[in-house]
Design an enzyme around this catalytic site. Sequence first.
Site, PDB file in Angstrom:
ATOM      1  N   HIS A  29      -0.266  -8.545   0.450  1.00 11.28           N
ATOM      2  CA  HIS A  29      -1.248  -7.655  -0.427  1.00 11.28           C
ATOM      3  C   HIS A  29      -1.070  -8.207  -1.727  1.00 11.28           C
ATOM      4  O   HIS A  29      -0.058  -8.637  -2.169  1.00 11.28           O
ATOM      5  CB  HIS A  29      -0.277  -6.287  -0.156  1.00 11.28           C
ATOM      6  CG  HIS A  29      -1.064  -4.914  -1.400  1.00 11.28           C
ATOM      7  ND1 HIS A  29      -1.612  -4.032  -0.819  1.00 11.28           N
ATOM      8  CD2 HIS A  29      -1.377  -5.233  -2.607  1.00 11.28           C
ATOM      9  CE1 HIS A  29      -2.042  -3.348  -1.784  1.00 11.28           C
ATOM     10  NE2 HIS A  29      -1.990  -4.163  -3.030  1.00 11.28           N
ATOM     11  N   ASN A  51       1.418 -16.284  -5.038  1.00  9.25           N
ATOM     12  CA  ASN A  51       1.644 -17.040  -3.685  1.00  9.25           C
ATOM     13  C   ASN A  51       0.429 -16.765  -2.556  1.00  9.25           C
ATOM     14  O   ASN A  51       0.356 -15.536  -2.514  1.00  9.25           O
ATOM     15  CB  ASN A  51       3.085 -16.836  -3.033  1.00  9.25           C
ATOM     16  CG  ASN A  51       3.959 -17.223  -3.961  1.00  9.25           C
ATOM     17  OD1 ASN A  51       3.900 -18.156  -4.504  1.00  9.25           O
ATOM     18  ND2 ASN A  51       5.138 -16.468  -3.899  1.00  9.25           N
ATOM     19  N   HIS A  98      -0.439  -9.819  -5.299  1.00 11.12           N
ATOM     20  CA  HIS A  98       0.420  -9.340  -6.234  1.00 11.12           C
ATOM     21  C   HIS A  98       0.749 -10.618  -6.975  1.00 11.12           C
ATOM     22  O   HIS A  98       0.786 -11.772  -6.512  1.00 11.12           O
ATOM     23  CB  HIS A  98       1.905  -8.828  -5.661  1.00 11.12           C
ATOM     24  CG  HIS A  98       2.608  -9.763  -4.519  1.00 11.12           C
ATOM     25  ND1 HIS A  98       2.111  -9.803  -3.291  1.00 11.12           N
ATOM     26  CD2 HIS A  98       3.533 -10.639  -4.724  1.00 11.12           C
ATOM     27  CE1 HIS A  98       2.833 -10.730  -2.817  1.00 11.12           C
ATOM     28  NE2 HIS A  98       3.580 -11.185  -3.523  1.00 11.12           N
ATOM     29  N   CYS A 143       0.895  -1.051   0.101  1.00  8.92           N
ATOM     30  CA  CYS A 143       0.121  -0.014  -0.019  1.00  8.92           C
ATOM     31  C   CYS A 143       0.955   1.278  -0.032  1.00  8.92           C
ATOM     32  O   CYS A 143       0.630   2.018  -0.765  1.00  8.92           O
ATOM     33  CB  CYS A 143      -0.958  -0.129   1.128  1.00  8.92           C
ATOM     34  SG  CYS A 143      -2.497  -0.909   0.915  1.00  8.92           S
ATOM     35  N   HIS A 172      -6.450  -2.608  -1.662  1.00  8.60           N
ATOM     36  CA  HIS A 172      -5.751  -3.600  -0.757  1.00  8.60           C
ATOM     37  C   HIS A 172      -6.675  -4.836  -0.469  1.00  8.60           C
ATOM     38  O   HIS A 172      -7.531  -4.720  -0.092  1.00  8.60           O
ATOM     39  CB  HIS A 172      -5.677  -2.989   0.630  1.00  8.60           C
ATOM     40  CG  HIS A 172      -4.860  -4.126   1.612  1.00  8.60           C
ATOM     41  ND1 HIS A 172      -3.404  -4.196   1.685  1.00  8.60           N
ATOM     42  CD2 HIS A 172      -5.490  -4.818   2.483  1.00  8.60           C
ATOM     43  CE1 HIS A 172      -3.321  -5.062   2.413  1.00  8.60           C
ATOM     44  NE2 HIS A 172      -4.469  -5.647   3.115  1.00  8.60           N
ATOM     45  N   GLY A 206       3.829 -19.959   0.257  1.00 11.37           N
ATOM     46  CA  GLY A 206       5.070 -18.962   0.176  1.00 11.37           C
ATOM     47  C   GLY A 206       4.681 -17.429   0.218  1.00 11.37           C
ATOM     48  O   GLY A 206       5.640 -16.703  -0.063  1.00 11.37           O
TER      49      GLY A 206
HETATM   50  P1  5GP Z   1       5.438 -13.205  -1.841  1.00  8.09           P
HETATM   51  O1  5GP Z   1       6.450 -14.269  -1.355  1.00  8.09           O
HETATM   52  O2  5GP Z   1       4.814 -12.395  -0.860  1.00  8.09           O
HETATM   53  O3  5GP Z   1       4.614 -13.740  -3.243  1.00  8.09           O
HETATM   54  O4  5GP Z   1       6.778 -12.143  -2.514  1.00  8.09           O
HETATM   55  C1  5GP Z   1       6.746 -10.857  -2.106  1.00  8.09           C
HETATM   56  C2  5GP Z   1       7.861 -10.400  -3.014  1.00  8.09           C
HETATM   57  O5  5GP Z   1       7.962  -8.831  -2.848  1.00  8.09           O
HETATM   58  C3  5GP Z   1       9.299 -10.889  -2.806  1.00  8.09           C
HETATM   59  O6  5GP Z   1       9.591 -11.428  -4.282  1.00  8.09           O
HETATM   60  C4  5GP Z   1      10.121  -9.763  -2.488  1.00  8.09           C
HETATM   61  O7  5GP Z   1      11.439  -9.755  -3.132  1.00  8.09           O
HETATM   62  C5  5GP Z   1       9.183  -8.557  -2.923  1.00  8.09           C
HETATM   63  N1  5GP Z   1       9.819  -7.278  -2.057  1.00  8.09           N
HETATM   64  C6  5GP Z   1       9.585  -7.296  -0.817  1.00  8.09           C
HETATM   65  N2  5GP Z   1       9.850  -6.142  -0.364  1.00  8.09           N
HETATM   66  C7  5GP Z   1       9.966  -5.323  -1.389  1.00  8.09           C
HETATM   67  C8  5GP Z   1      10.121  -3.869  -1.649  1.00  8.09           C
HETATM   68  O8  5GP Z   1      10.248  -2.970  -0.547  1.00  8.09           O
HETATM   69  N3  5GP Z   1      10.002  -3.526  -2.740  1.00  8.09           N
HETATM   70  C9  5GP Z   1       9.994  -4.275  -4.133  1.00  8.09           C
HETATM   71  N4  5GP Z   1      10.058  -3.751  -5.159  1.00  8.09           N
HETATM   72  N5  5GP Z   1       9.931  -5.549  -3.907  1.00  8.09           N
HETATM   73  C10 5GP Z   1       9.776  -6.220  -2.612  1.00  8.09           C
HETATM   74 ZN    ZN Z   2      -1.858  -3.183   1.384  1.00  8.50          ZN
END
Ligand code: 5GP
Ligand code: ZN
Length: 111
Positions: A95, A84, A97, A6, A45, A90
């Site tokens: 949020h 994920n 994505h 967010c 969100h 994982g």
């Molecule tokens: P998840 O495991 O939740 O699907 O993936 C979260 C992703 O967010 C990870 O690939 C991680 O590298 C990425 N990520 C975490 N913090 C940040 C951030 O502050 N900026 C960016 N651009 N990516 C982030």
């Molecule tokens: Zn959010």
Amino acid sequence: MDCLFCKIVAGDIPSKKIHETDDLIVIEDINPQAPVHLLIISKEHFLNLNDCEDPALMGKYLAAASTVAKKLRIAESGFRTVINTNAEGGQVVYHLHIHVMGGRQLKGQMG
Ligand code: 5GP
Ligand code: ZN
């Protein structure tokens, strides 16, 4: 709300934004697992797939994958999309994505 994505959507935390619509932004992942590793992030969100039951919005998020793949010229060579959901899926950032990865030969479950 104390949510990392967010804050990125709001511009309070900087990111490398490569695409934006009324409903989503696409940024570079901070810890890329492939030469191209993008995150399609909903502006609204939602915690994850379990929390977004709007098929029209989900369609827009998913359609953005090929839009940005074409923009970064990995559409023809190929790319992988990953969503994920919760702990065993994982998920680290709660949020919604979608990961878009490409630019090399991906192998196995996550490449
Ligand atoms: P998840 O495991 O939740 O699907 O993936 C979260 C992703 O967010 C990870 O690939 C991680 O590298 C990425 N990520 C975490 N913090 C940040 C951030 O502050 N900026 C960016 N651009 N990516 C982030
Ligand atoms: Zn959010």
